[in-house]
Scaffold this active site. Structure first.
Site, PDB file in Angstrom:
ATOM      1  N   ASP A  14       0.770  -1.138   0.103  1.00  0.00           N
ATOM      2  CA  ASP A  14       0.011   0.074   0.041  1.00  0.00           C
ATOM      3  C   ASP A  14       1.013   1.187  -0.055  1.00  0.00           C
ATOM      4  OD1 ASP A  14      -2.412   1.664   0.178  1.00  0.00           O
ATOM      5  OD2 ASP A  14      -1.771   1.853   2.278  1.00  0.00           O
ATOM      6  N   SER A  15       0.309   2.494  -0.502  1.00  0.00           N
ATOM      7  CA  SER A  15       0.941   3.652  -0.216  1.00  0.00           C
ATOM      8  C   SER A  15       1.509   3.755   1.288  1.00  0.00           C
ATOM      9  CB  SER A  15       0.201   4.627  -0.648  1.00  0.00           C
ATOM     10  OG  SER A  15      -0.883   4.613  -0.060  1.00  0.00           O
ATOM     11  N   CYS A  77      -3.548  -1.336  -2.079  1.00  0.00           N
ATOM     12  CA  CYS A  77      -4.081   0.328  -2.599  1.00  0.00           C
ATOM     13  C   CYS A  77      -4.804   0.005  -3.509  1.00  0.00           C
ATOM     14  CB  CYS A  77      -2.648   1.166  -2.714  1.00  0.00           C
ATOM     15  SG  CYS A  77      -2.849   2.651  -3.225  1.00  0.00           S
ATOM     16  N   GLU A 160      -5.673   9.050   9.181  1.00  0.00           N
ATOM     17  CA  GLU A 160      -4.199   9.119   9.779  1.00  0.00           C
ATOM     18  C   GLU A 160      -4.081   9.996  10.957  1.00  0.00           C
ATOM     19  OE1 GLU A 160      -1.195   8.294   7.508  1.00  0.00           O
ATOM     20  OE2 GLU A 160      -2.317   7.348   6.231  1.00  0.00           O
ATOM     21  N   CYS A 192     -11.149   3.044  -0.985  1.00  0.00           N
ATOM     22  CA  CYS A 192      -9.862   3.425  -0.512  1.00  0.00           C
ATOM     23  C   CYS A 192      -9.641   2.679   0.787  1.00  0.00           C
ATOM     24  CB  CYS A 192     -10.006   5.067  -0.196  1.00  0.00           C
ATOM     25  SG  CYS A 192      -8.533   5.445   0.560  1.00  0.00           S
ATOM     26  N   HIS A 194      -8.475   3.439   3.530  1.00  0.00           N
ATOM     27  CA  HIS A 194      -8.674   4.072   4.797  1.00  0.00           C
ATOM     28  C   HIS A 194      -9.935   4.007   5.201  1.00  0.00           C
ATOM     29  CE1 HIS A 194      -4.723   5.214   4.019  1.00  0.00           C
ATOM     30  NE2 HIS A 194      -4.580   5.917   5.060  1.00  0.00           N
TER      31      HIS A 194
HETATM   32  N1  DGL Z   1      -4.023   3.885   0.063  1.00  0.00           N
HETATM   33  C1  DGL Z   1      -4.727   4.674  -0.907  1.00  0.00           C
HETATM   34  C2  DGL Z   1      -5.742   4.200  -1.442  1.00  0.00           C
HETATM   35  O1  DGL Z   1      -6.333   3.125  -1.124  1.00  0.00           O
HETATM   36  C3  DGL Z   1      -5.278   5.907   0.031  1.00  0.00           C
HETATM   37  C4  DGL Z   1      -3.925   6.764   0.579  1.00  0.00           C
HETATM   38  C5  DGL Z   1      -3.216   7.353  -0.601  1.00  0.00           C
HETATM   39  O2  DGL Z   1      -3.842   8.449  -1.192  1.00  0.00           O
HETATM   40  O3  DGL Z   1      -2.209   6.824  -0.554  1.00  0.00           O
HETATM   41  O4  DGL Z   1      -6.274   4.640  -2.563  1.00  0.00           O
END
Ligand code: DGL
Length: 274
Positions: A14-15, A77, A160, A192, A194
């Protein structure tokens, strides 16, 4: 031919920390499997970046995990899945699973429960919405599904910062989701990593008529289909290993990870350069 058993880990990335919601679902569902999770904490967020950049980042992350000997890759992600999955599948010599297809399949099924054609909402980062990946996959499953997409750029920073029960969250969620209230949605994809953390406030805001789709459960279903077919499962009774790689701020990762999956052992978190 796929070997019968394979004790190598599955890579998941993931990011940043958000993909831990997916890791959590996978570790619960597959107790014998080992996982290496990579959070690209140096370059988060991906959700505001261009397709070219996200694709490049995704390939670099995949290469790092491939060097560690993973037997398959889960792109937790949504933004990387939306913008980089096709390139990753060409690039990687192991099976690659994204979050978009599983989420769409669940949403498409739910959306027609009250009769076709269904109406599906998609909430995601700006880059995921701009990619059109969710409407594209939903149309492939059933072109009659009406899709309404909405970017929710404030949700990631709220999570976050740990603002989940904060009174301001309800207000921000209501204001952001207001354009969807009149859309008579049957189902809504939390597109997403989060957003599952905000699931209860999103559910209260949208009301009981709108079924929420959390892709992490759907990804676990898909990985179950891959294991034993294109990915060999770990031998039963394997003592699983969980490792975490981050590209920056390991301390902050551990702190935020608490909110997603509970304690992450210090010694299991390693800093890497991509
Ligand atoms: N992990 C990203 C997503 O699921 C969210 C956080 C980001 O923008 O990197 O799209």
């Amino acid at each position: 031919m796929t070997p019968m058993e394979d004790a190598r880990p599955i890579g998941i990335f993931d990011s940043g920390v958000g993909g831990l919601t997916v890791l959590d679902a996978l570790t619960k569902r597959f107790p014998d499997e080992s996982f290496i999770y990579l959070g690209d904490t140096a370059r988060v967020p991906y959700g505001t970046k261009s397709a070219r950049t996200v694709e490049r980042y995704a390939i670099q992350v995949a290469d790092c995990l491939l060097r560690r000997g993973v037997k398959g890759l889960v792109v937790a992600c949504n933004t990387a899945s939306a913008l980089g999955l096709a390139a990753l599948r060409v690039h990687c010599p192991v099976p690659v699973l994204g979050v978009i297809e599983p989420g769409c399949r669940v949403a498409a099924g739910l959306s027609t429960l009250r009769g076709a054609p269904g109406r599906v909402g998609v909430i995601a980062t700006r880059s995921t919405v701009a990619s059109g990946a969710y409407p594209h996959h939903l149309a492939m499953l059933d072109p009659r599904i009406h899709v309404v997409s909405l970017a929710c750029p404030l949700f990631v920073p709220l999570v976050e910062e740990g603002w989940v029960e904060h009174p301001a969250v309800r207000l921000i969620v209501e204001e952001t989701l207001a354009p969807l209230f009149s859309q008579h949605l049957d189902a809504m994809i939390l597109g997403c990593t989060h957003y599952p953390v905000l699931k209860s406030v999103i559910a209260r805001t949208m009301g009981p008529e709108v079924m929420l789709v959390d892709s992490s459960a759907a990804v676990a279903e898909d990985l179950g289909r891959y294991l034993g077919h294109v990915i060999a499962p770990a031998p039963p009774g394997t003592t699983r290993r969980l490792e975490f790689l981050v590209t920056d701020v390991a301390d902050r990762f551990k702190e935020t990870a608490q909110r997603f999956i509970g304690n992450v052992d210090d010694e299991l978190v390693e800093m890497v350069d991509l």
